[in-house]
Design an enzyme around this catalytic site. Structure first.
Site, PDB file in Angstrom:
ATOM      1  N   SER A 126      53.701  28.035  26.412  1.00 31.55           N
ATOM      2  CA  SER A 126      53.287  28.862  25.868  1.00 31.55           C
ATOM      3  C   SER A 126      51.618  28.986  26.690  1.00 31.55           C
ATOM      4  O   SER A 126      51.328  30.236  26.770  1.00 31.55           O
ATOM      5  CB  SER A 126      52.812  29.380  24.281  1.00 31.55           C
ATOM      6  OG  SER A 126      53.530  28.971  23.395  1.00 31.55           O
ATOM      7  N   ALA A 127      51.739  27.740  26.963  1.00 28.01           N
ATOM      8  CA  ALA A 127      50.590  27.535  27.395  1.00 28.01           C
ATOM      9  C   ALA A 127      50.206  28.128  29.004  1.00 28.01           C
ATOM     10  O   ALA A 127      50.030  28.514  29.931  1.00 28.01           O
ATOM     11  CB  ALA A 127      50.432  25.821  27.930  1.00 28.01           C
ATOM     12  N   GLY A 147      53.088  22.774  22.736  1.00 27.02           N
ATOM     13  CA  GLY A 147      52.791  24.329  24.267  1.00 27.02           C
ATOM     14  C   GLY A 147      53.422  25.205  25.078  1.00 27.02           C
ATOM     15  O   GLY A 147      52.144  25.553  25.144  1.00 27.02           O
ATOM     16  N   GLY A 148      53.300  23.989  25.766  1.00 24.24           N
ATOM     17  CA  GLY A 148      53.953  24.203  26.654  1.00 24.24           C
ATOM     18  C   GLY A 148      54.439  26.169  27.476  1.00 24.24           C
ATOM     19  O   GLY A 148      53.335  25.801  28.438  1.00 24.24           O
ATOM     20  N   GLY A 176      56.407  20.928  21.210  1.00 22.36           N
ATOM     21  CA  GLY A 176      55.258  20.993  20.119  1.00 22.36           C
ATOM     22  C   GLY A 176      53.888  20.789  20.719  1.00 22.36           C
ATOM     23  O   GLY A 176      52.996  20.821  20.213  1.00 22.36           O
ATOM     24  N   ASP A 232      52.169  30.841  19.805  1.00 19.89           N
ATOM     25  CA  ASP A 232      50.742  30.020  20.184  1.00 19.89           C
ATOM     26  C   ASP A 232      50.433  30.208  21.876  1.00 19.89           C
ATOM     27  O   ASP A 232      49.676  29.928  21.544  1.00 19.89           O
ATOM     28  CB  ASP A 232      51.788  28.997  21.044  1.00 19.89           C
ATOM     29  CG  ASP A 232      51.509  27.777  19.363  1.00 19.89           C
ATOM     30  OD1 ASP A 232      51.307  28.164  18.990  1.00 19.89           O
ATOM     31  OD2 ASP A 232      52.664  27.064  19.948  1.00 19.89           O
ATOM     32  N   PRO A 275      56.696  18.077  28.986  1.00 19.15           N
ATOM     33  CA  PRO A 275      57.724  17.511  27.671  1.00 19.15           C
ATOM     34  C   PRO A 275      58.274  19.382  27.852  1.00 19.15           C
ATOM     35  O   PRO A 275      57.259  19.608  26.968  1.00 19.15           O
ATOM     36  CB  PRO A 275      57.871  16.444  26.876  1.00 19.15           C
ATOM     37  CG  PRO A 275      57.256  15.751  26.273  1.00 19.15           C
ATOM     38  CD  PRO A 275      55.941  16.880  27.920  1.00 19.15           C
ATOM     39  N   VAL A 276      59.637  19.744  27.428  1.00 15.84           N
ATOM     40  CA  VAL A 276      59.686  21.064  27.221  1.00 15.84           C
ATOM     41  C   VAL A 276      59.997  21.182  25.077  1.00 15.84           C
ATOM     42  O   VAL A 276      60.121  19.869  25.019  1.00 15.84           O
ATOM     43  CB  VAL A 276      60.427  21.454  28.287  1.00 15.84           C
ATOM     44  CG1 VAL A 276      59.815  22.164  29.179  1.00 15.84           C
ATOM     45  CG2 VAL A 276      61.686  21.678  27.562  1.00 15.84           C
ATOM     46  N   ALA A 277      59.909  21.711  25.088  1.00 19.75           N
ATOM     47  CA  ALA A 277      60.032  22.573  23.442  1.00 19.75           C
ATOM     48  C   ALA A 277      59.322  20.614  22.937  1.00 19.75           C
ATOM     49  O   ALA A 277      60.295  19.985  21.966  1.00 19.75           O
ATOM     50  CB  ALA A 277      62.056  22.664  23.649  1.00 19.75           C
ATOM     51  N   LYS A 318      48.561  21.974  24.244  1.00 22.13           N
ATOM     52  CA  LYS A 318      47.894  22.764  22.487  1.00 22.13           C
ATOM     53  C   LYS A 318      48.284  21.593  21.957  1.00 22.13           C
ATOM     54  O   LYS A 318      49.367  20.769  21.397  1.00 22.13           O
ATOM     55  CB  LYS A 318      48.078  23.728  22.403  1.00 22.13           C
ATOM     56  CG  LYS A 318      48.139  24.405  20.796  1.00 22.13           C
ATOM     57  CD  LYS A 318      49.029  24.806  20.052  1.00 22.13           C
ATOM     58  CE  LYS A 318      49.930  23.731  19.660  1.00 22.13           C
ATOM     59  NZ  LYS A 318      51.789  24.252  18.935  1.00 22.13           N
TER      60      LYS A 318
HETATM   61  O1  C5P Z   1      57.140  32.423  18.488  1.00 23.56           O
HETATM   62  P1  C5P Z   1      57.666  31.681  18.866  1.00 23.56           P
HETATM   63  O2  C5P Z   1      58.551  32.178  19.476  1.00 23.56           O
HETATM   64  O3  C5P Z   1      56.482  30.710  19.526  1.00 23.56           O
HETATM   65  O4  C5P Z   1      58.434  31.324  17.385  1.00 23.56           O
HETATM   66  C1  C5P Z   1      59.839  30.820  17.945  1.00 23.56           C
HETATM   67  C2  C5P Z   1      60.541  30.204  16.359  1.00 23.56           C
HETATM   68  O5  C5P Z   1      59.402  29.337  15.453  1.00 23.56           O
HETATM   69  C3  C5P Z   1      60.235  32.265  15.527  1.00 23.56           C
HETATM   70  O6  C5P Z   1      61.404  32.700  15.949  1.00 23.56           O
HETATM   71  C4  C5P Z   1      59.867  31.405  14.345  1.00 23.56           C
HETATM   72  O7  C5P Z   1      61.940  31.268  13.952  1.00 23.56           O
HETATM   73  C5  C5P Z   1      59.631  30.526  14.268  1.00 23.56           C
HETATM   74  N1  C5P Z   1      58.178  30.282  13.796  1.00 23.56           N
HETATM   75  C6  C5P Z   1      58.386  31.067  12.970  1.00 23.56           C
HETATM   76  N2  C5P Z   1      56.481  31.324  12.079  1.00 23.56           N
HETATM   77  C7  C5P Z   1      55.862  30.669  12.991  1.00 23.56           C
HETATM   78  C8  C5P Z   1      55.988  30.825  14.546  1.00 23.56           C
HETATM   79  C9  C5P Z   1      57.000  30.481  14.842  1.00 23.56           C
HETATM   80  O8  C5P Z   1      58.719  31.236  11.179  1.00 23.56           O
HETATM   81  N3  C5P Z   1      53.890  31.182  13.141  1.00 23.56           N
END
Ligand code: C5P
Length: 295
Positions: free
Chosen positions: A114-115, A111-112, A109, A147, A105-107, A20
């Protein structure tokens, strides 16, 4: 690359989990619970992970692929959490053997995780023959990550709310992306915490850009509000953006999501591939790829 599960002769299912890309990302506010409100155009490229799901006597996960080792330490992978969530919802035992071929790659940006989670939800719906609507699947997905809903559709969409409000994007032109990750994992919460300053207005794209140059021009009026905080945590992001900006044919260079992966937008596939190859040659330890925008 199709996001639809493909069934093999032995009954197993293969599901693709495309990367993503946030073509722009405005942080428009913050909710009382700390989550941030976003306005983002998310799109997908034909570069990603693959999941194979097979009926089994219990739940298991096997990970292979070039990025497998970075996940080895994770006790409770989002893929397993997705399978358990789907099973709980359906009231069935979570009996599925999952093989994840990890290429993203993990972490990073794009969406690995999440995808991958979205691919498991989509795949199990088919494998277990569940009557679960797209809306219900998105609600389940949101519990796994902000995501996940957009990744369930795996087609370009404007994200609002914290990621749960999805509007189909205007038709996007044919274009290619070079992806560059400077080998640093960034935790999304840390990047949001490092963000300072005002919120941005939402600026959804009103019209379909005629071509890649028009898309780049529209995106240039917008930005990724998480870039500055991400660079404070991972200064090599600025180097990656500089490398992409200097690549021949690059129309726009930007970071995706909370980083550290950056993308260059190109009108030609050959130019995107050449940019990825030349940056990989210059920067040992970095991850690069080139892909077509899924339309
Ligand atoms: O939902 P996800 O696990 O991807 O989000 C990780 C962290 O990123 C959340 O706990 C929050 O701190 C931050 N986040 C946020 N606003 C978003 C998505 C993520 O503050 N819309």
């Amino acid at each position: 690359m199709t996001a639809r599960p493909v069934r093999a002769a032995d009954g197993s299912l293969t599901v693709l989990a495309p990367a993503k890309i946030n073509l722009y990302l405005h942080v428009t506010g913050r909710r009382a619970d700390g989550y941030h409100l976003l306005d983002s155009l998310a799109a997908f490229v034909d570069v990603g992970d693959t999941l194979a799901l097979r009926p089994a006597a219990s739940l298991s996960l096997e990970i292979d692929g070039p990025m497998a080792t970075s996940l080895a330490a994770e006790a409770d992978n989002i893929v397993l959490r997705a399978a358990r969530l789907m099973a709980d919802w359906a009231g069935v035992p979570p009996n599925v053997a999952i093989r994840l071929t990890k290429r993203l790659p993990v972490a990073s940006g794009i969406g690995g995780g999440s995808a991958d989670a979205a691919a498991v939800l989509r795949g199990l719906r088919v494998l277990w023959g569940l009557e679960v609507s797209d809306g219900e699947l998105a609600r389940l997905g949101l519990a796994l990550g902000a995501d996940v809903p957009v990744c369930l559709g795996a087609c370009a969409a404007t994200m609002g709310g914290i990621g749960e409000t999805l509007t189909p994007a205007p038709a996007l032109p044919e274009c290619w992306l070079a992806l560059v990750n400077p080998g640093v994992a960034l935790a999304t919460p840390a990047v949001f915490r490092a963000r300072t300053g005002d919120f941005s207005p939402p600026m959804p794209l009103a019209d379909a850009p005629a071509d890649a140059a028009a898309l780049a021009a529209a995106l240039a009026l917008r930005g990724n509000d998480l870039t500055a905080p991400a660079i404070t945590l991972a200064p090599d992001i600025a180097v990656a953006l500089g490398d992409l900006e200097q690549a021949a044919g690059c129309l726009l260079a930007r970071m995706s999501g909370s980083g550290a992966t950056c993308f260059g937008l190109f009108a030609e596939g050959a130019a995107a591939r050449a940019a990825a190859r030349s940056i990989a040659a210059r920067r040992p330890g970095w991850w690069t790829a080139a892909g077509h925008l899924i339309r």
